[in-house]
Structure formats: structure tokens, C-alpha cells
Design a protein around this motif. Structure first.
Motif, PDB file in Angstrom:
ATOM      1  N   ALA A  77       0.829  -1.202   0.000  1.00  0.00           N
ATOM      2  CA  ALA A  77       0.000   0.000   0.000  1.00  0.00           C
ATOM      3  C   ALA A  77       0.868   1.258   0.000  1.00  0.00           C
ATOM      4  CB  ALA A  77      -0.938  -0.002   1.203  1.00  0.00           C
ATOM      5  N   GLN A  78       1.968   1.247   0.752  1.00  0.00           N
ATOM      6  CA  GLN A  78       2.861   2.408   0.785  1.00  0.00           C
ATOM      7  C   GLN A  78       3.557   2.611  -0.558  1.00  0.00           C
ATOM      8  OE1 GLN A  78       5.211   1.481   4.285  1.00  0.00           O
ATOM      9  NE2 GLN A  78       3.886   2.734   5.591  1.00  0.00           N
ATOM     10  N   LYS A  79       3.922   1.520  -1.230  1.00  0.00           N
ATOM     11  CA  LYS A  79       4.513   1.648  -2.577  1.00  0.00           C
ATOM     12  C   LYS A  79       3.503   2.247  -3.540  1.00  0.00           C
ATOM     13  CE  LYS A  79       7.805  -2.101  -2.101  1.00  0.00           C
ATOM     14  NZ  LYS A  79       8.102  -3.510  -2.408  1.00  0.00           N
ATOM     15  N   PHE A  80       2.267   1.775  -3.467  1.00  0.00           N
ATOM     16  CA  PHE A  80       1.209   2.306  -4.309  1.00  0.00           C
ATOM     17  C   PHE A  80       0.991   3.790  -4.010  1.00  0.00           C
ATOM     18  CE2 PHE A  80      -3.225   3.191  -5.335  1.00  0.00           C
ATOM     19  CZ  PHE A  80      -3.292   2.736  -6.642  1.00  0.00           C
ATOM     20  N   ASP A  81       0.935   4.144  -2.731  1.00  0.00           N
ATOM     21  CA  ASP A  81       0.727   5.521  -2.305  1.00  0.00           C
ATOM     22  C   ASP A  81       1.859   6.429  -2.805  1.00  0.00           C
ATOM     23  OD1 ASP A  81      -0.724   7.524  -0.657  1.00  0.00           O
ATOM     24  OD2 ASP A  81       1.134   7.513   0.514  1.00  0.00           O
ATOM     25  N   ALA A  82       3.083   5.907  -2.831  1.00  0.00           N
ATOM     26  CA  ALA A  82       4.231   6.694  -3.286  1.00  0.00           C
ATOM     27  C   ALA A  82       4.162   6.990  -4.782  1.00  0.00           C
ATOM     28  CB  ALA A  82       5.535   5.958  -2.956  1.00  0.00           C
ATOM     29  N   GLN A  83       3.408   6.185  -5.526  1.00  0.00           N
ATOM     30  CA  GLN A  83       3.280   6.386  -6.972  1.00  0.00           C
ATOM     31  C   GLN A  83       2.241   7.450  -7.325  1.00  0.00           C
ATOM     32  OE1 GLN A  83       2.306   2.466  -8.338  1.00  0.00           O
ATOM     33  NE2 GLN A  83       4.342   1.662  -7.928  1.00  0.00           N
ATOM     34  N   ILE A  84       1.335   7.728  -6.416  1.00  0.00           N
ATOM     35  CA  ILE A  84       0.226   8.638  -6.693  1.00  0.00           C
ATOM     36  C   ILE A  84       0.701  10.045  -7.089  1.00  0.00           C
ATOM     37  CG2 ILE A  84      -1.826   9.758  -5.699  1.00  0.00           C
ATOM     38  CD1 ILE A  84      -2.164   6.754  -6.408  1.00  0.00           C
ATOM     39  N   PRO A  85       1.675  10.664  -6.415  1.00  0.00           N
ATOM     40  CA  PRO A  85       2.099  12.007  -6.841  1.00  0.00           C
ATOM     41  C   PRO A  85       2.623  12.042  -8.279  1.00  0.00           C
ATOM     42  CG  PRO A  85       2.876  11.574  -4.621  1.00  0.00           C
ATOM     43  CD  PRO A  85       2.321  10.282  -5.143  1.00  0.00           C
ATOM     44  N   ALA A  86       3.335  11.012  -8.701  1.00  0.00           N
ATOM     45  CA  ALA A  86       3.836  10.974 -10.077  1.00  0.00           C
ATOM     46  C   ALA A  86       2.678  10.860 -11.062  1.00  0.00           C
ATOM     47  CB  ALA A  86       4.806   9.812 -10.265  1.00  0.00           C
ATOM     48  N   LEU A  87       1.720  10.015 -10.741  1.00  0.00           N
ATOM     49  CA  LEU A  87       0.539   9.864 -11.595  1.00  0.00           C
ATOM     50  C   LEU A  87      -0.235  11.175 -11.673  1.00  0.00           C
ATOM     51  CD1 LEU A  87      -1.294   8.056 -13.285  1.00  0.00           C
ATOM     52  CD2 LEU A  87      -2.376   7.314 -11.165  1.00  0.00           C
ATOM     53  N   ARG A  88      -0.442  11.823 -10.530  1.00  0.00           N
ATOM     54  CA  ARG A  88      -1.159  13.095 -10.491  1.00  0.00           C
ATOM     55  C   ARG A  88      -0.424  14.151 -11.321  1.00  0.00           C
ATOM     56  NH1 ARG A  88      -1.638  13.885  -5.099  1.00  0.00           N
ATOM     57  NH2 ARG A  88      -3.658  12.866  -5.089  1.00  0.00           N
ATOM     58  N   LYS A  89       0.900  14.219 -11.175  1.00  0.00           N
ATOM     59  CA  LYS A  89       1.690  15.202 -11.922  1.00  0.00           C
ATOM     60  C   LYS A  89       1.584  14.951 -13.423  1.00  0.00           C
ATOM     61  CE  LYS A  89       6.223  17.291 -12.237  1.00  0.00           C
ATOM     62  NZ  LYS A  89       7.537  17.420 -11.647  1.00  0.00           N
ATOM     63  N   PHE A  90       1.676  13.678 -13.821  1.00  0.00           N
ATOM     64  CA  PHE A  90       1.578  13.340 -15.237  1.00  0.00           C
ATOM     65  C   PHE A  90       0.205  13.732 -15.785  1.00  0.00           C
ATOM     66  CE2 PHE A  90       0.347  10.566 -18.709  1.00  0.00           C
ATOM     67  CZ  PHE A  90       1.401  10.757 -19.592  1.00  0.00           C
ATOM     68  N   LEU A  91      -0.854  13.368 -15.070  1.00  0.00           N
ATOM     69  CA  LEU A  91      -2.199  13.667 -15.551  1.00  0.00           C
ATOM     70  C   LEU A  91      -2.451  15.169 -15.608  1.00  0.00           C
ATOM     71  CD1 LEU A  91      -4.331  10.866 -13.892  1.00  0.00           C
ATOM     72  CD2 LEU A  91      -3.701  11.103 -16.294  1.00  0.00           C
ATOM     73  N   ARG A  92      -1.996  15.905 -14.598  1.00  0.00           N
ATOM     74  CA  ARG A  92      -2.164  17.362 -14.627  1.00  0.00           C
ATOM     75  C   ARG A  92      -1.443  17.981 -15.814  1.00  0.00           C
ATOM     76  NH1 ARG A  92      -1.947  18.962  -8.543  1.00  0.00           N
ATOM     77  NH2 ARG A  92      -4.181  18.980  -8.154  1.00  0.00           N
ATOM     78  N   GLY A  93      -0.252  17.477 -16.116  1.00  0.00           N
ATOM     79  CA  GLY A  93       0.537  18.043 -17.200  1.00  0.00           C
ATOM     80  C   GLY A  93       0.108  17.572 -18.571  1.00  0.00           C
ATOM     81  N   GLN A  94      -0.421  16.372 -18.657  1.00  0.00           N
ATOM     82  CA  GLN A  94      -0.674  15.784 -19.968  1.00  0.00           C
ATOM     83  C   GLN A  94      -2.149  15.713 -20.359  1.00  0.00           C
ATOM     84  OE1 GLN A  94       2.143  15.168 -21.758  1.00  0.00           O
ATOM     85  NE2 GLN A  94       0.717  15.023 -23.449  1.00  0.00           N
ATOM     86  N   LEU A  95      -3.047  15.565 -19.405  1.00  0.00           N
ATOM     87  CA  LEU A  95      -4.463  15.410 -19.731  1.00  0.00           C
ATOM     88  C   LEU A  95      -5.030  16.736 -20.222  1.00  0.00           C
ATOM     89  CD1 LEU A  95      -6.847  13.420 -19.734  1.00  0.00           C
ATOM     90  CD2 LEU A  95      -7.405  14.257 -17.445  1.00  0.00           C
ATOM     91  N   LYS A  96      -5.512  16.733 -21.445  1.00  0.00           N
ATOM     92  CA  LYS A  96      -6.032  17.957 -22.064  1.00  0.00           C
ATOM     93  C   LYS A  96      -7.542  18.068 -21.954  1.00  0.00           C
ATOM     94  CE  LYS A  96      -1.860  18.697 -23.359  1.00  0.00           C
ATOM     95  NZ  LYS A  96      -1.000  19.069 -22.272  1.00  0.00           N
ATOM     96  N   GLY A  97      -8.208  16.952 -21.719  1.00  0.00           N
ATOM     97  CA  GLY A  97      -9.650  16.985 -21.584  1.00  0.00           C
ATOM     98  C   GLY A  97     -10.239  15.592 -21.642  1.00  0.00           C
TER      99      GLY A  97
END
Length: 150
Positions: free
Chosen positions: A85-105
Motif C-alpha cells: 500500500a505504501q509503494k502504491f501511495d508513493a506512486q500517486i504524486p507521479a501519476l497526479r503530476k503526469f495527468l495534470r501536465g498531460q491530460l487535455k480533456g
């Protein structure tokens, strides 16, 4: 029916989403006794408590509790479940950053949902979409920009 979403729209400040211990028990199915044990073992932490107020947890801790319990239900020991669970939790900021930067709509229609990830590369000749079909299956589509009709 067609619904469009732009990531520029404001999101809820998840730091302000706070859950009482009763809500956490109801949402996750984890007993108060288990939660207190996990706290004693330093696997989770409640928010700073005010005198006379029951335990409260952040959204992030709620997700951590959910994932620890999910891994336990899959047969992992408590320690292994916490580690996963902690490994999964540590991945969330990277996923959030990628989606914020890349998701256009996001475009939702009756038969599928398209997540617009923008251009494939700096040539801007191909566009990348994440696709979720009616059955919940996911895939990617890469389309030539010249062949797209707007």
C-alpha cells in the motif's frame, strides 16, 4: 449525450476532505480496533486530534487504509499489505503530476469515454487518446492529426 471536461476546471482541495473514524470504518470496512492497532504500529496516522473530538483521517490516509485492507483480503500479511500500500501511495504524486501536465480533456459519449492526452511528440502530427468503452475495457488510440475532423 456528449459531456466534455477540461482539466483547467477547478478541483476540490482534497486536503480539506476529512473523515471521522466512523466514516472510515463504514467506507473501508476496517474496524476501529484494527485502525487503532495500525496507528499503534505507526502504519497510519490520524490528523492531530483536538480534545474531545474523535479520530479524523485525511483522504490520503483513507486511501492508504483502503489499500492495506485490500491487500490483506488478497492474502498478504499485515506488514506485506502495508508495504504494498505504501509503494502504491508513493506512486500517486507521479501519476497526479503526469495527468495534470498531460491530460487535455475528457469527452464522454453514449458509447465511450475519450481521455485526450495531447500530442504524441513534438512533431504534433499524432494525437493520443485513452479510451474506455461501454464494457469498461481500456485502450489507447493514436490518430494522425491530419485525419482528425473537428
Amino acid at each position: 449525450m456528449m459531456t466534455d471536461f477540461s482539466p483547467d476546471e477547478s478541483f476540490i482541495d482534497t486536503n480539506k476532505l476529512i473523515f471521522g473514524i466512523g466514516q472510515v470504518q463504514q467506507i473501508t470496512g476496517v474496524s476501529g480496533r484494527q485502525l487503532r492497532y495500525w496507528e499503534a504500529q505507526k502504519y497510519i496516522s490520524p490528523l492531530d486530534q483536538k480534545k474531545g473530538v474523535s479520530r479524523q483521517y485525511s483522504l490520503r490516509t483513507l486511501f492508504l487504509i483502503f489499500h492495506i485492507n485490500r491487500f490483506i483480503e488478497q492474502g498478504f500479511t499485515l506488514q506485506a499489505a502495508v508495504d504494498h500500500a505504501q509503494k502504491f501511495d508513493a506512486q500517486i504524486p507521479a501519476l497526479r503530476k503526469f495527468l495534470r501536465g498531460q491530460l487535455k480533456g475528457v469527452t464522454i459519449s453514449d458509447d465511450k469515454t475519450l481521455l485526450d492526452f495531447g500530442y504524441l511528440n513534438h512533431h504534433h502530427d499524432k494525437h493520443v487518446y485513452g479510451v474506455i468503452d461501454q464494457g469498461g475495457e481500456t485502450s489507447f488510440e493514436i490518430k494522425d492529426v491530419a485525419s482528425q475532423s473537428h
